[in-house]
Design a protein around this motif. Structure first.
Motif, mmCIF file in Angstrom:
data_model
loop_
_atom_site.group_PDB
_atom_site.id
_atom_site.type_symbol
_atom_site.label_atom_id
_atom_site.label_comp_id
_atom_site.label_asym_id
_atom_site.label_seq_id
_atom_site.Cartn_x
_atom_site.Cartn_y
_atom_site.Cartn_z
ATOM 1 N N ASP A 74 20.477 73.981 54.474
ATOM 2 C CA ASP A 74 20.797 73.634 52.959
ATOM 3 C C ASP A 74 21.696 74.746 52.260
ATOM 4 N N ASP A 75 21.525 75.731 52.685
ATOM 5 C CA ASP A 75 22.386 76.910 52.097
ATOM 6 C C ASP A 75 23.897 76.773 52.425
ATOM 7 N N TYR A 76 24.230 75.945 53.353
ATOM 8 C CA TYR A 76 25.575 75.591 53.850
ATOM 9 C C TYR A 76 25.894 74.171 53.712
ATOM 10 N N ARG A 77 25.108 73.299 53.219
ATOM 11 C CA ARG A 77 25.293 72.015 53.244
ATOM 12 C C ARG A 77 26.201 71.766 51.948
ATOM 13 N N VAL A 78 27.163 70.975 52.065
ATOM 14 C CA VAL A 78 28.007 70.463 50.944
ATOM 15 C C VAL A 78 28.336 69.038 50.667
ATOM 16 N N PRO A 79 28.329 68.609 49.592
ATOM 17 C CA PRO A 79 28.448 67.071 49.514
ATOM 18 C C PRO A 79 29.915 66.848 49.879
ATOM 19 N N LEU A 80 30.147 65.593 50.613
ATOM 20 C CA LEU A 80 31.419 65.267 51.050
ATOM 21 C C LEU A 80 31.815 63.899 49.981
ATOM 22 N N GLY A 81 30.752 63.294 49.600
ATOM 23 C CA GLY A 81 30.979 62.142 48.770
ATOM 24 C C GLY A 81 30.370 60.906 49.400
ATOM 25 N N ASP A 82 30.283 59.815 48.726
ATOM 26 C CA ASP A 82 29.696 58.470 49.197
ATOM 27 C C ASP A 82 28.433 58.678 50.099
ATOM 28 N N GLY A 83 27.512 59.821 49.608
ATOM 29 C CA GLY A 83 26.306 59.889 50.223
ATOM 30 C C GLY A 83 26.258 60.774 51.563
ATOM 31 N N TRP A 84 27.498 61.316 51.974
ATOM 32 C CA TRP A 84 27.727 61.945 53.068
ATOM 33 C C TRP A 84 27.387 63.521 52.745
ATOM 34 N N THR A 85 26.912 64.389 53.617
ATOM 35 C CA THR A 85 27.050 65.960 53.474
ATOM 36 C C THR A 85 27.440 66.445 54.705
ATOM 37 N N GLY A 86 28.009 67.509 54.524
ATOM 38 C CA GLY A 86 28.392 68.134 55.808
ATOM 39 C C GLY A 86 28.320 69.520 55.653
ATOM 40 N N ILE A 87 28.698 70.453 56.642
ATOM 41 C CA ILE A 87 28.383 71.820 56.648
ATOM 42 C C ILE A 87 29.586 72.688 56.299
ATOM 43 N N SER A 88 29.634 73.524 55.329
ATOM 44 C CA SER A 88 30.891 73.945 54.669
ATOM 45 C C SER A 88 31.318 75.004 56.088
ATOM 46 N N PRO A 89 32.571 75.141 56.049
ATOM 47 C CA PRO A 89 33.368 75.871 56.815
ATOM 48 C C PRO A 89 33.075 77.374 56.631
ATOM 49 N N TRP A 147 36.124 71.590 52.826
ATOM 50 C CA TRP A 147 36.800 70.393 53.294
ATOM 51 C C TRP A 147 37.525 69.448 52.149
ATOM 52 N N PRO A 148 38.993 69.225 52.433
ATOM 53 C CA PRO A 148 39.574 68.963 51.336
ATOM 54 C C PRO A 148 39.197 67.205 50.777
ATOM 55 N N HIS A 149 38.733 66.297 51.854
ATOM 56 C CA HIS A 149 38.455 65.228 51.442
ATOM 57 C C HIS A 149 37.250 64.828 52.483
ATOM 58 N N LEU A 150 36.764 63.448 51.895
ATOM 59 C CA LEU A 150 35.849 62.822 53.023
ATOM 60 C C LEU A 150 36.518 62.223 54.091
ATOM 61 N N LEU A 151 35.978 62.205 55.234
ATOM 62 C CA LEU A 151 36.728 61.743 56.359
ATOM 63 C C LEU A 151 36.519 60.362 56.341
ATOM 64 N N PRO A 152 37.411 59.443 56.945
ATOM 65 C CA PRO A 152 37.210 57.874 56.995
ATOM 66 C C PRO A 152 36.143 57.547 57.520
ATOM 67 N N ARG A 153 35.453 56.307 57.201
ATOM 68 C CA ARG A 153 34.183 55.738 57.848
ATOM 69 C C ARG A 153 34.494 55.474 59.287
ATOM 70 N N TYR A 154 33.266 55.607 59.933
ATOM 71 C CA TYR A 154 33.437 55.329 61.528
ATOM 72 C C TYR A 154 33.947 53.956 61.746
ATOM 73 N N GLY A 155 35.037 54.049 62.671
ATOM 74 C CA GLY A 155 35.826 52.817 62.878
ATOM 75 C C GLY A 155 36.901 52.384 62.058
ATOM 76 N N GLN A 156 37.206 53.096 60.927
ATOM 77 C CA GLN A 156 38.131 52.630 59.755
ATOM 78 C C GLN A 156 39.305 53.332 60.259
ATOM 79 N N SER A 157 39.467 54.276 61.110
ATOM 80 C CA SER A 157 40.965 55.003 61.219
ATOM 81 C C SER A 157 41.485 54.308 62.550
ATOM 82 N N SER A 158 42.512 54.175 62.470
ATOM 83 C CA SER A 158 43.351 53.636 63.569
ATOM 84 C C SER A 158 43.809 54.798 64.663
#
Length: 129
Positions: free
Chosen positions: A86-101, A112-123
């Motif tokens: 949890d010392d390295y967990r960062v909020p990404l938005g929309d309820g998602w968290t990630g590990i800070s680089p 991280w500059p922005h939240l990644l697109p939802r699964y299946g939403q990127s072409s």
């Protein structure tokens, strides 16, 4: 094994007797990312007319670099004595968290500059120039 031998496994030891486990193969991933960055830099240099460049990375050198990075301030409710995921967990938005680089760039923590697109939403296409 290299994570334990270099101290990364011991840095997350739950009791100081046994090495701890990380949520990923941190050392392998970080070394791979550094290798990819080195290769891309070498290819860009060569494409601009520069010389061919040899790129090499080392698990132990990466481990030293990772261990030399400043620790993040622990979140409230953690003891701060041992790194906690949890010392390295960062909020990404929309309820998602990630590990800070890891690491710093010009003295500033990476993020991280922005939240990644939802699964299946990127072409699966590359931008065309």
């Amino acid at each position: 094994m290299v994570q334990i031998a270099t101290g990364i496994g011991w840095a997350v030891s739950p009791d100081g007797i046994r090495p701890g486990t990380l949520p990923c193969q941190l050392l392998d991933h970080a070394t791979g990312y550094l290798l990819a960055a080195g290769i891309l830099t070498a290819l860009a240099r060569r494409a601009r007319g520069g010389p061919a460049t040899h790129v090499s990375v080392s698990l132990t050198r990466t481990a030293t670099w990772l261990l030399d990075q400043p620790r993040r301030t622990p979140y409230p409710g953690t003891d701060g004595a041992h790194p906690n995921i949890d010392d390295y967990r960062v909020p990404l938005g929309d309820g998602w968290t990630g590990i800070s680089p890891p690491g710093l760039l010009d003295g500033h923590p990476l993020h991280w500059p922005h939240l990644l697109p939802r699964y299946g939403q990127s072409s699966p296409t590359f931008p065309s120039d």
